[in-house]
Design an enzyme around this catalytic site. Structure first.
Site, mmCIF file in Angstrom:
data_model
loop_
_atom_site.group_PDB
_atom_site.id
_atom_site.type_symbol
_atom_site.label_atom_id
_atom_site.label_comp_id
_atom_site.label_asym_id
_atom_site.label_seq_id
_atom_site.Cartn_x
_atom_site.Cartn_y
_atom_site.Cartn_z
ATOM 1 C CE1 TYR A 126 -3.044 -2.993 0.149
ATOM 2 C CE2 TYR A 126 -3.769 -2.293 2.316
ATOM 3 C CZ TYR A 126 -3.875 -3.153 1.236
ATOM 4 O OH TYR A 126 -4.815 -4.153 1.258
ATOM 5 C CE LYS A 163 3.052 -18.112 -0.533
ATOM 6 N NZ LYS A 163 2.274 -19.348 -0.259
ATOM 7 C CG ASP A 178 -0.120 -20.257 1.809
ATOM 8 O OD1 ASP A 178 0.691 -20.000 2.734
ATOM 9 O OD2 ASP A 178 0.213 -20.896 0.799
ATOM 10 C CG ASP A 190 -6.893 -4.663 4.262
ATOM 11 O OD1 ASP A 190 -7.869 -4.647 5.029
ATOM 12 O OD2 ASP A 190 -6.871 -4.074 3.172
ATOM 13 C CG ASP A 196 -11.994 -7.009 6.547
ATOM 14 O OD1 ASP A 196 -11.529 -6.355 7.504
ATOM 15 O OD2 ASP A 196 -12.690 -6.489 5.652
HETATM 16 MG MG MG Z 1 -10.090 -3.440 5.237
#
Ligand code: MG
Ligand code: NAI
Length: 318
Positions: A117, A164, A197, A221, A225
């Site tokens: 990001y 990862k 994963d 992120d 969620d």
């Molecule tokens: Mg979010």
């Protein structure tokens, strides 16, 4: 006396933040409140999504309780998301997302300033190839993992480093190396590493095994969620944005919910749980635990203020 700035923002932010205030006031603590304006409504009225006066008010505060803001559909020149601007301005590098439900009590600590990001994107081949750069620094990795270790010390003492590095050898490799170095300063913790994963699979199949997870921006992120979905959904998902100093910013994970805004029916519990996290940050550990417990035990009545009043009344009874 701690100074708390309330930023309701747009949509149901205007409903859930007053509800959270009602609960905070029921505790009878010496807290000072100030309100400040931000969001798309503020932008339309003043031309600024995060007015200078709001920023100055936040800078004087010990903590900020933020509702939600609406992002315009499509590009609107001059509009910048207030929560992103606040995170950047106060260098709130950590996003903390606790989740509790039957047999689940975990905390995701997400790096909030870099990774995928970073905004370093470009296209080549006349638009036929798109490239997003993933930036990982030793400095940002060091401070996020140190904060996660400190959180784990106050909990069950298990830290899971999620990465990862088998594929993303440069970026996740650096994150992993720095993380393992930092954890040497915390010999009392149990430290493990897990590929992202695998972490997704085990968060679904065996969430109770986790305590604190620390990871980079995009992975955090998505995983946070996923965990919100496992533990009661958006109505019960609080978050904290923490930096090195004050203020920290607390907010429900949900947005401004324009589909239900103005009806007084939004579930205020994510905002109230966020206020609970804020109490913990301000040093009111016992009150924070009571708010968290009571809020999770109280079903949403379907009316924002009614639900908040039930929680406030239970707190007053002690
Ligand atoms: Mg979010
Ligand atoms: P949203 O979280 O606002 O709503 C998603 C769905 O969940 C809607 O059906 C909504 O009614 C429901 N919902 C959300 N919170 C609820 C609550 N407390 N009680 C009951 N139902 C609730 O996400 P959406 O629809 O993607 O975005 C709406 C606006 O919010 C957009 O402008 C978006 O940019 C903004 N947004 C802002 C955030 C922030 O301020 N940090 C975070 C996410 C979205």
């Amino acid at each position: 006396m701690p100074l708390i700035t309330l930023i309701p923002g747009d949509g149901i932010g205007q409903e859930v933040i007053p509800a959270a205030r009602l609960v905070l006031e029921a505790l009878g603590l010496d807290l000072e409140f100030a309100e400040a304006d931000a969001g798309f409504g503020a932008f339309e009225r003043t031309g600024e999504a995060l007015p200078e006066a709001t920023l100055a008010q936040c800078a004087r505060s010990d903590a900020v309780l933020f509702g939600a803001t609406s992002s315009p559909l499509g590009q609107v020149p001059g509009y910048r998301s207030p929560i992103l601007a606040l995170r950047r301005h106060f260098d709130l590098f950590a996003n903390l997302r606790p989740a509790q439900a039957d047999g689940i009590d975990l905390l995701i600590v997400r790096e909030n300033t870099e990774g995928l990001y970073s905004g370093r994107e470009r296209t080549e081949d006349g638009g036929q190839t798109a490239i997003t750069e993933r930036v990982i620094t030793a400095r940002a990795s060091e401070r996020i993992v140190r904060l996660a270790c400190q959180q784990a010390q106050g909990r069950r003492g298990l830290l899971t480093i999620v990465h990862k590095a088998n594929v993303l050898k440069a970026t996740c490799g650096l994150f992993r190396r720095v993380a393992l170095e930092v954890t040497r300063d915390f010999p009392d913790l149990t430290v493990e590493e897990m590929l992202v994963d695998t972490a997704a699979l085990r968060l679904v199949s065996d969430p109770g095994r986790f305590d604190v997870l620390v990871t980079t921006n995009l992975f955090g992120d998505i995983l946070s969620d996923l965990v919100a979905g496992l533990t009661g959904g958006l109505g019960l998902a609080p978050s904290a944005n923490i930096g090195a100093g004050r203020p920290a910013v607390f907010e429900p994970v949900h947005g401004s919910a324009p589909d239900i805004a103005g009806k007084g029916i939004a579930d205020p519990r994510a905002a109230i749980l966020s206020a609970g996290l804020m109490l913990g940050y301000l040093g009111y550990a016992e009150e924070a635990a009571r708010v968290s417990q009571l809020t999770r035990l109280t079903p949403h009545t379907g009316h924002t203020l009614r639900t908040a009043e039930i929680i406030a009344e239970a707190l007053r009874r002690g």
